[in-house]
Design an enzyme around this catalytic site. Sequence first.
Site, short mmCIF file in Angstrom:
data_model
loop_
_atom_site.label_atom_id
_atom_site.label_comp_id
_atom_site.label_asym_id
_atom_site.label_seq_id
_atom_site.Cartn_x
_atom_site.Cartn_y
_atom_site.Cartn_z
CD GLN A 1 27.34 12.03 6.71
OE1 GLN A 1 27.27 12.72 7.72
NE2 GLN A 1 28.46 11.40 6.37
CG ASP B 1 23.53 6.48 2.41
OD1 ASP B 1 23.65 6.53 3.65
OD2 ASP B 1 24.49 6.62 1.63
CG HIS C 1 29.33 8.01 0.35
ND1 HIS C 1 29.87 6.76 0.12
CD2 HIS C 1 30.17 8.62 1.23
CE1 HIS C 1 30.98 6.63 0.83
NE2 HIS C 1 31.19 7.75 1.50
CE LYS D 1 29.76 7.81 7.41
NZ LYS D 1 31.01 8.52 7.13
CB CYS E 1 33.29 8.77 -0.77
SG CYS E 1 34.75 8.06 -0.06
C1 PLP Z 1 26.05 9.33 2.96
C2 PLP Z 1 27.02 8.21 3.20
N1 PLP Z 1 26.73 6.99 2.74
C3 PLP Z 1 27.56 5.95 2.93
C4 PLP Z 1 28.75 6.10 3.58
C5 PLP Z 1 29.63 4.91 3.78
O1 PLP Z 1 29.69 4.58 5.13
P1 PLP Z 1 30.66 3.41 5.63
O2 PLP Z 1 32.02 3.73 5.10
O3 PLP Z 1 30.57 3.50 7.13
O4 PLP Z 1 30.12 2.13 5.10
C6 PLP Z 1 29.11 7.35 4.06
C7 PLP Z 1 30.42 7.58 4.73
O5 PLP Z 1 31.00 8.64 4.63
C8 PLP Z 1 28.21 8.43 3.88
O6 PLP Z 1 28.50 9.66 4.34
#
Ligand code: PLP
Length: 413
Positions: free
Chosen positions: A210, A207, A130, A233, A371
């Site tokens: 998900q 990260d 992402h 999420k 993203c």
């Molecule tokens: C794998 C992953 N990393 C990071 C993010 C960013 O999360 P946030 O916008 O809550 O900071 C997302 C959000 O879609 C994501 O799916």
Amino acid sequence: MKQLQKDEAPLDAECRKDFPALHQEVHGQPLVYLDNAASSQQPVSVIETVSRYHRRDHANVHRGVHTLSHRATEAYEGARDKIQAFINAASRREIVLTSGTTESVNLVAQSYCRPRLAAGDKVLITHLEHHANIVPWQLVCEQTGAELVVAPINDRGELVDGALEQLIDDDVRFIAISQVSNALGTILPVKDIIASAKARGIPVLLDGAQAVPHMQVDVQDLDCDFFAFSGHKMFGPTGVGVLYGRESLLESMPPYQGGGDMILEVSFDGTTYNDLPYKFEAGTPNISGVIGLGAAIDYLQSVGMDRIAKHEKQLLDYMMRRLGEIDGIRLIGTAAEKASVQSFMVDDIHPHDLGTILDHQGVAIRTGHHCAMPVMDFFGVPGTARASLALYNNTDDVDRLVTAIDKARQIFS
Ligand SMILES: Cc1ncc(COP(=O)(O)O)c(C=O)c1O
């Protein structure tokens, strides 16, 4: 694992009643919510916990001697304890409360990596990330002269076997990878990658945005050094998230931001910083969000992460099978190990058009680049349609998705 048959999904029957937002009509049709990878819905217990805080306990934390401030502090710090237990961190000192995964990754990039990186060093990520796990590393590489190295993926959306390990050389100073890809649902072999990194003494950030809503996470078992995730999420509020950091590493890092609460003493001669984790929590935090996240964790644990993982795995198999039966569909992301997400293209219908037609049938999916533009580039598409599952989804939701796609195909035929 046996295939899920229609009407064989007891978990959703138990959980759906807890989520008020699911019980509404959109464009005159009962809502089918399949955009959980972007933000999941909130159960009544989370909504009421946040509401109770606003109605009774709203006050600043850590500062007041009065009763409301005590109550707010107790609930806020109680949520930290729940988070610690939820991911099995060794200490509550390792749980830094942030605004989300994005802030958590930036914190590590700037506070841990920036002082340690120089020209000639490398930061290793994957092609599946992402933007929140790409851009902070590009920034810190620009600031330090380090190089960003990207491990490649294959046509199924998996890491190319062994390729990441081959990229680990003496210049790699840090590895940052997602546990589950948000665009494709690929589950990465993070334990193997961490083991290879550890053999060379390289710290690893996962990260986990998900991963946490879908599977049991144990940061000690994973042996990662940092773990980032977001509340919205995992059935909690927006604007709140977590950075887990190994205590010895957090101790070694300078504060990320300066301000109230992160200090022990301030004078014009200098400032001494607060203990962990408060050293990284400058200013008034998202108190209601943190308390709501604690309630979301209570909810997940009351359902049981193993049950959630099993239900979603069966439902994902069902969804992939049903989508695969549609003429003209291209499934994007067919990794052997996947969680809860399916991206696809239908004929030459633009994903935004498809998403709009589905919305008019009450079916909410995500369309666009998610993203994750490098993933889209790899598959040669501007974006995809993405259906993503949560514990409350069922085979009827998938059937409604398939029917809605069929209708879109008729409209465009
Ligand atoms: C794998 C992953 N990393 C990071 C993010 C960013 O999360 P946030 O916008 O809550 O900071 C997302 C959000 O879609 C994501 O799916």
